[in-house]
Scaffold this motif. Structure first.
Motif, PDB file in Angstrom:
ATOM      1  N   ASP A  31       0.869  -1.183   0.000  1.00 56.07           N
ATOM      2  CA  ASP A  31       0.000   0.000   0.000  1.00 56.07           C
ATOM      3  C   ASP A  31       0.907   1.234   0.000  1.00 56.07           C
ATOM      4  O   ASP A  31       1.911   1.270   0.713  1.00 56.07           O
ATOM      5  CB  ASP A  31      -0.895  -0.010   1.259  1.00 56.07           C
ATOM      6  N   ASN A  92      -2.946   4.736 -12.321  1.00 56.33           N
ATOM      7  CA  ASN A  92      -3.036   4.010 -11.054  1.00 56.33           C
ATOM      8  C   ASN A  92      -3.866   2.736 -11.208  1.00 56.33           C
ATOM      9  O   ASN A  92      -3.451   1.663 -10.791  1.00 56.33           O
ATOM     10  CB  ASN A  92      -3.695   4.913 -10.007  1.00 56.33           C
ATOM     11  N   TYR A 140     -13.317   5.955 -14.126  1.00 61.18           N
ATOM     12  CA  TYR A 140     -13.137   4.958 -13.059  1.00 61.18           C
ATOM     13  C   TYR A 140     -13.734   3.614 -13.482  1.00 61.18           C
ATOM     14  O   TYR A 140     -13.080   2.564 -13.417  1.00 61.18           O
ATOM     15  CB  TYR A 140     -13.800   5.472 -11.785  1.00 61.18           C
ATOM     16  N   VAL A 170     -19.835   0.325  -0.238  1.00 59.78           N
ATOM     17  CA  VAL A 170     -19.451  -0.389   0.980  1.00 59.78           C
ATOM     18  C   VAL A 170     -19.136   0.661   2.055  1.00 59.78           C
ATOM     19  O   VAL A 170     -18.590   1.727   1.754  1.00 59.78           O
ATOM     20  CB  VAL A 170     -18.225  -1.287   0.726  1.00 59.78           C
TER      21      VAL A 170
HETATM   22  N1  LIG Z   1     -15.757   1.258  -0.969  1.00 56.49           N
HETATM   23  C1  LIG Z   1     -16.618   0.983  -1.917  1.00 56.49           C
HETATM   24  O1  LIG Z   1     -17.802   1.260  -1.805  1.00 56.49           O
HETATM   25  C2  LIG Z   1     -16.197   0.294  -3.188  1.00 56.49           C
HETATM   26  C3  LIG Z   1     -17.174  -0.035  -4.135  1.00 56.49           C
HETATM   27  C4  LIG Z   1     -16.796  -0.679  -5.292  1.00 56.49           C
HETATM   28  C5  LIG Z   1     -15.475  -1.001  -5.517  1.00 56.49           C
HETATM   29  N2  LIG Z   1     -14.527  -0.650  -4.580  1.00 56.49           N
HETATM   30  C6  LIG Z   1     -13.133  -0.998  -4.858  1.00 56.49           C
HETATM   31  O2  LIG Z   1     -12.600  -1.648  -3.718  1.00 56.49           O
HETATM   32  C7  LIG Z   1     -11.232  -1.316  -3.582  1.00 56.49           C
HETATM   33  C8  LIG Z   1     -10.962  -0.788  -2.191  1.00 56.49           C
HETATM   34  O3  LIG Z   1     -11.687   0.405  -1.977  1.00 56.49           O
HETATM   35  P1  LIG Z   1     -11.738   1.087  -0.553  1.00 56.49           P
HETATM   36  O4  LIG Z   1     -13.081   1.666  -0.403  1.00 56.49           O
HETATM   37  O5  LIG Z   1     -11.220   0.143   0.445  1.00 56.49           O
HETATM   38  O6  LIG Z   1     -10.734   2.304  -0.756  1.00 56.49           O
HETATM   39  P2  LIG Z   1      -9.509   2.779   0.164  1.00 56.49           P
HETATM   40  O7  LIG Z   1      -9.013   4.048  -0.411  1.00 56.49           O
HETATM   41  O8  LIG Z   1      -9.884   2.749   1.602  1.00 56.49           O
HETATM   42  O9  LIG Z   1      -8.440   1.649  -0.077  1.00 56.49           O
HETATM   43  C9  LIG Z   1      -7.607   1.649  -1.201  1.00 56.49           C
HETATM   44  C10 LIG Z   1      -6.188   1.491  -0.720  1.00 56.49           C
HETATM   45  O10 LIG Z   1      -5.357   1.403  -1.872  1.00 56.49           O
HETATM   46  C11 LIG Z   1      -4.197   2.166  -1.629  1.00 56.49           C
HETATM   47  N3  LIG Z   1      -3.652   2.571  -2.914  1.00 56.49           N
HETATM   48  C12 LIG Z   1      -4.210   3.402  -3.831  1.00 56.49           C
HETATM   49  N4  LIG Z   1      -3.398   3.521  -4.896  1.00 56.49           N
HETATM   50  C13 LIG Z   1      -2.321   2.715  -4.648  1.00 56.49           C
HETATM   51  C14 LIG Z   1      -1.147   2.405  -5.365  1.00 56.49           C
HETATM   52  N5  LIG Z   1      -0.887   2.954  -6.565  1.00 56.49           N
HETATM   53  N6  LIG Z   1      -0.257   1.545  -4.822  1.00 56.49           N
HETATM   54  C15 LIG Z   1      -0.484   0.982  -3.598  1.00 56.49           C
HETATM   55  N7  LIG Z   1      -1.574   1.253  -2.870  1.00 56.49           N
HETATM   56  C16 LIG Z   1      -2.485   2.109  -3.393  1.00 56.49           C
HETATM   57  C17 LIG Z   1      -4.648   3.336  -0.776  1.00 56.49           C
HETATM   58  O11 LIG Z   1      -3.594   3.909  -0.017  1.00 56.49           O
HETATM   59  C18 LIG Z   1      -5.694   2.680   0.110  1.00 56.49           C
HETATM   60  O12 LIG Z   1      -5.122   2.203   1.311  1.00 56.49           O
HETATM   61  C19 LIG Z   1     -10.917  -0.333  -4.693  1.00 56.49           C
HETATM   62  O13 LIG Z   1     -10.374  -1.060  -5.773  1.00 56.49           O
HETATM   63  C20 LIG Z   1     -12.258   0.222  -5.085  1.00 56.49           C
HETATM   64  O14 LIG Z   1     -12.270   0.635  -6.428  1.00 56.49           O
HETATM   65  C21 LIG Z   1     -14.857  -0.012  -3.429  1.00 56.49           C
END
Ligand SMILES: NC(=O)c1ccc[n+]([C@@H]2O[C@H](COP(=O)([O-])OP(=O)(O)OC[C@H]3O[C@@H](n4cnc5c(N)ncnc54)[C@H](O)[C@@H]3O)[C@@H](O)[C@H]2O)c1
Length: 329
Positions: A31, A92, A140, A170
């Motif tokens: 991360d 990214n 996205y 989520v």
């Molecule tokens: N939260 C939601 O409602 C939701 C819904 C659909 C899909 N998602 C997907 O689930 C995944 C997690 O989402 P989340 O809500 O936990 O977000 P979040 O931002 O809490 O977690 C994402 C993590 O990825 C890390 N990160 C981002 N770019 C990075 C990189 N280049 N290298 C290393 N680490 C990196 C960030 O520091 C963060 O800790 C994502 O792929 C998101 O697209 C989330």
């Protein structure tokens, strides 16, 4: 079993890491802390700070740890903002994923689990079902769908096994509530804690189905053990849609007040987005357990405890033409 969890300092990733450890996996979290927090990396996991776009680092981790499974959860997930940061979004979220897929193929990973999104469906009819043809409407969602297609290509060419999850809205503990560009529940809680009005885009009649993390993360973690899930895209999350106006009411009830609201101009966004979960039920036995009021209560308790923290968060805006979030906190 050895698992790499990208994004494991973030919201969903930190919970998946915890479940993988409980399943007996050795866990490495990668991360870059752009959206996550070091103290959210679950105890017992090894932590590597760095980016999924760093090819040399990724190769070194795979060579050193010989992962059986990759849970690729890292992304910058501000859907509406992605129009204004498309270059960052694609670097990214697509190049980072391609870097991991290359390494997974080179090192014979047994299964690659990817968190996509219902953003792949675009403005499809609700409930969105996996047999609909995806038509993402923003960068996205386009990046997520590109990675889904790429996994399919890597499977056909190299036999890489994969499972794709399409979660939606989520919420729960460890969510980054300091980022004002994403996650409406987190934004509302942060606004409540700061004593600000809740900012609603348009009339607030947009509908989403809010999914508690406990109804999502354990199923992502154990999907590698379910042969029937391989090669599938699986919607996951809550069934019940809820309007933003109704969410305001529920948040107010949790804080024991009628919140002040401010109406901002409508955003260019899908009005109704929720999905069908028959496939998740059939393949993984998923049965959502946490109702929105209970889940909100748990999250609000946690948010009161840790407060609103900020991470580097959103990258610089690339196209400064009507970015929809200049107001509000
Ligand atoms: N939260 C939601 O409602 C939701 C819904 C659909 C899909 N998602 C997907 O689930 C995944 C997690 O989402 P989340 O809500 O936990 O977000 P979040 O931002 O809490 O977690 C994402 C993590 O990825 C890390 N990160 C981002 N770019 C990075 C990189 N280049 N290298 C290393 N680490 C990196 C960030 O520091 C963060 O800790 C994502 O792929 C998101 O697209 C989330």
């Amino acid at each position: 079993m050895r698992s790499l969890i990208t994004g494991g300092a973030g919201f969903i990733g930190s919970h998946v890491a915890r479940h993988c450890l409980a399943m007996g996996h050795e866990v490495v979290v990668l991360d870059d802390l752009s959206g996550g927090f070091r103290d959210q990396v679950t105890d017992g996991a090894l932590f590597a700070e760095g980016s999924i776009t760093d090819d040399a680092l990724v190769e070194r981790l795979f060579a050193e740890h010989r992962f059986d499974y990759v849970y690729h959860i890292a992304a910058y997930a501000a859907e509406g903002l992605s129009h204004f940061i498309r270059r960052f979004n694609y670097s990214n979220n697509i190049i980072g994923s391609a870097t991991l897929i290359n390494a997974a193929v080179r090192h014979d990973v047994k299964c690659f689990v990817f968190t996509s999104s219902i953003a792949t469906y675009g403005a499809a009819q609700v409930p969105m079902r996996e047999d609909m043809t995806p038509h993402p409407e923003d960068p996205y969602g386009i990046a997520k769908y590109a990675v889904e297609l790429d996994l399919d290509a890597a499977h056909r060419q190299f036999g890489l096994n994969f499972v794709i999850f399409r979660p939606h809205n989520v919420y729960g503990e460890h969510q980054n509530i300091g980022d004002r560009y994403r996650n409406v529940i987190g934004i509302f809680l942060a606004q409540m804690l700061r004593g600000e009005p809740l900012a609603i885009f348009g009339d607030g009649e947009q509908q989403r189905a809010f999914s508690h993390i406990d109804d999502v993360a354990p199923h992502i973690a154990r999907s590698v053990d379910v042969p029937a899930a391989r090669g599938q895209a699986i919607n996951i999350g809550a069934d019940e849609p809820c309007s933003i106006i109704r969410l305001v009411e529920l948040v107010g009830r949790e804080f024991g007040i009628t919140p002040k609201v401010t109406h901002l101009p409508p955003r260019n966004e899908v009005v109704h987005a929720w999905s069908d979960h028959d496939r998740a039920r059939r393949l993984l036995g998923v049965q959502p357990l946490v109702g929105l009021e209970d889940g909100l209560h748990q999250m609000a308790e946690w948010a009161r405890r840790v407060g609103v923290r900020s991470s580097p968060g959103a990258p610089p805006i690339e196209v400064d033409k009507g970015v929809p979030w200049t107001a509000g906190g």
